[in-house]
Design a protein around this motif. Structure first.
Motif, PDB file in Angstrom:
ATOM      1  N   THR A   1      -9.088  -8.828 -15.078  1.00 24.73           N
ATOM      2  CA  THR A   1     -10.251  -9.252 -14.115  1.00 24.73           C
ATOM      3  C   THR A   1     -11.438  -8.460 -14.217  1.00 24.73           C
TER       4      THR A   1
ATOM      5  N   ASN B   1     -13.107  -1.896 -15.290  1.00 22.52           N
ATOM      6  CA  ASN B   1     -14.294  -1.916 -16.374  1.00 22.52           C
ATOM      7  C   ASN B   1     -14.157  -0.266 -17.088  1.00 22.52           C
TER       8      ASN B   1
ATOM      9  N   ASP C   1     -12.892  -6.643 -11.823  1.00 21.53           N
ATOM     10  CA  ASP C   1     -12.844  -5.729 -10.976  1.00 21.53           C
ATOM     11  C   ASP C   1     -13.185  -4.612 -11.692  1.00 21.53           C
ATOM     12  N   TRP C   2     -14.065  -3.515 -10.972  1.00 24.80           N
ATOM     13  CA  TRP C   2     -14.573  -2.357 -11.044  1.00 24.80           C
ATOM     14  C   TRP C   2     -13.467  -1.321 -11.827  1.00 24.80           C
ATOM     15  N   TYR C   3     -12.409  -1.255 -11.068  1.00 27.45           N
ATOM     16  CA  TYR C   3     -11.442  -0.403 -11.796  1.00 27.45           C
ATOM     17  C   TYR C   3     -10.836  -0.799 -13.284  1.00 27.45           C
TER      18      TYR C   3
ATOM     19  N   GLN D   1      -4.136  -2.016 -15.530  1.00 27.11           N
ATOM     20  CA  GLN D   1      -3.939  -3.319 -15.599  1.00 27.11           C
ATOM     21  C   GLN D   1      -2.359  -3.667 -15.701  1.00 27.11           C
TER      22      GLN D   1
END
Length: 491
Positions: free
Chosen positions: A179, A185, A181-183, A170
């Motif tokens: 956010t 998580n 978004d998967w990246y 991030q």
């Protein structure tokens, strides 16, 4: 072959601090000394050694002294270093230094007991020592404790990846808010890291091959220590005081800003002190890796392996002490169980700490394969002892272990619980209890009577482990109960 012998002689000179003379004479002296020590270790074997070779198993170790130090140091160094400043804040400087020094010395002594047991019976597997001491029950107990401890250690490493890697990504992307978004998580990221980095390293056939990655991992942690020392000089106290502009930081509210908050406490006891002792104990546990590293050590003898352990423990003691002291003197009572989180709250965009977080991520990622090896060995000792090496079994166990640990990390509430519970149960078992009771059972009474000084010391050592375990678990359970009552009351 001649060049290898010359290098071995030169390595011996470097380790002993002597000045090289005639290499031929040195090589002869080295070989004679090595054979003499091995023969002394083999005198006490309780089984017949049919070969004249100086090996406990049919595997000839090829890992150098330095690489063995890297591997054992990497096994010691791990996520535990991130909780030491928190431990110091809940014990005070004097009590913490006493605990750290005591656990370091006791760890070295317990490794001495393990190596002595191994030398007596010619075994370099923790589970086999358990079988030799107490039969199949001892073998199962040793394997279960090793598995529980190392699974806990692997979980703590992946926990750090789960929460630190999204923050690093991030920050690199310049995002002010997280956010969906998967990246970003953490659960998805630990699975990706496990598949792309950890699994290929865990599939190495021998632990010695990881010496280079262990050395790089330790370098990352040295960088982490340097950053902690530097940050002590630039982060003011109180954290939200008026002098924040010289570091370009906006501090959040909620920190203790009283004058007392910037005073180091030499000795303190509070409700969180119960977690401090297990955290320190957890930080020094490397015993499941000792015998595998011993097996792969070149020119392996008990004395040589003890030197590997002593150098590793001393180096980690120095790093642990400096990290704890400078981390505590930066945040005092505001330091969190995972110290990196405290730096994030101080300044989420700090580039230096961003690099530090990245270095810690690399370090813990490269440590996971080293910790996985003893678990796989314990499982093999339980399910298929004495069978020849098979790649399919080697790969299957590694994959299953990583799947289990990944699932555990997704549901772990707090890294403090990992340090506390594992440190209070498996850590005293591996440091105090098992080496002592193995020593009492394995070393024959003809060699050392039951009332000899060494066996009395071992018995006291085991008793200390039981006291340590009971006290730590009791304090942790009381803390959990008090937290539960607070939650019920609506606080």
């Amino acid at each position: 072959m001649e060049m290898e012998n010359l290098r071995d002689a030169e390595e011996s000179h470097m380790l002993n601090g002597s000045v090289p003379g005639s290499l031929n004479m040195d090589r002869l002296t080295l070989d004679e000394g090595y054979e003499e020590e091995v023969s002394q270790e083999q005198e006490g074997f309780l089984h017949h050694v049919t070969s004249q070779k100086s090996h406990f198993t049919d595997f000839e170790g090829k890992t150098s002294f330095g690489m063995s130090v890297f591997n054992l140091s990497n096994a010691i160094m791990g996520s535990g270093i991130l909780g030491l400043a928190y431990a110091m804040s809940n014990t005070g400087i004097i009590l913490f230094v006493f605990l750290l020094l005591s656990i370091a010395l006791l760890s070295a002594y317990s490794i001495h007991l393990l190596l002595k047991c191994s030398g007596v019976v010619g075994i370099r597997a923790y589970e086999q020592l358990g079988q030799r001491a107490f039969g199949s029950g001892g073998k199962i107990l040793a394997a279960l404790i090793i598995t529980m401890h190392n699974v806990g250690a692997m979980s703590s490493y992946l926990y750090i990846i789960k929460y630190e890697l999204p923050v690093v990504i991030q920050t690199f992307l310049g995002l002010t808010e997280k956010t969906g978004d998967w990246y970003l998580n953490g659960n998805i990221l630990i699975i990706i890291v496990s598949i792309l980095i950890i699994l290929p390293l865990a599939l190495m056939k021998h632990l010695g091959y990881l010496g280079y990655t262990s050395g790089f991992s330790l370098t990352c942690m040295v960088f982490f220590l340097c950053a902690v020392i530097y940050k002590k000089t630039v982060i003011p106290c109180p954290l939200n005081g008026t002098s924040t502009e010289h570091v370009g930081t906006v501090y959040t509210n909620g920190y203790n800003t009283t004058e007392d908050a910037c005073t180091a406490k030499l000795f303190t006891i509070n409700t969180q002190t119960a977690y401090s002792i297990p955290i320190v104990a957890f930080a020094f546990v490397c015993h499941p890796e000792v015998l595998p590293i011993y097996t792969e050590l070149r020119r392996a003898t008990k004395t040589r392996m003890q030197n590997v352990a002593n150098v590793s423990i001393l180096a980690m003691f120095v790093m642990y002490l400096m990290t704890a002291v400078f981390g505590y003197l930066t945040f005092y009572g505001d330091v969190e169980p995972e110290m990196l989180h405290t730096y994030i709250k101080v300044d989420p965009l700090d580039r230096i700490m961003l690099c530090v977080r990245l270095a810690v991520l690399v370090a813990v990622t490269l440590t996971v394969p080293v910790v996985l090896f003893p678990i796989r060995r314990a499982i093999q000792q339980l399910l298929c002892p004495g069978q020849d090496f098979r790649w399919w079994r080697h790969i299957l166990i590694a994959v299953c272990l990583l799947i289990v640990v990944n699932l555990l990390v997704i549901f772990i509430p707090n890294i403090r619980d990992i340090f506390g519970v594992i440190g209070a149960t498996s850590a005293p078992s591996l440091i105090f209890i098992l080496p002592s009771i193995f020593y009492l059972r394995i070393v024959p009474n003809e060699k050392e009577p039951l009332l000899s000084r060494t066996k009395i010391q071992a018995a006291i050592f085991a008793s200390l482990g039981f006291v340590f375990m009971i006290m730590s678990l009791s304090f942790i359970i009381v803390d959990w109960v008090s937290i539960g009552k607070s939650n019920v009351g609506g606080h």
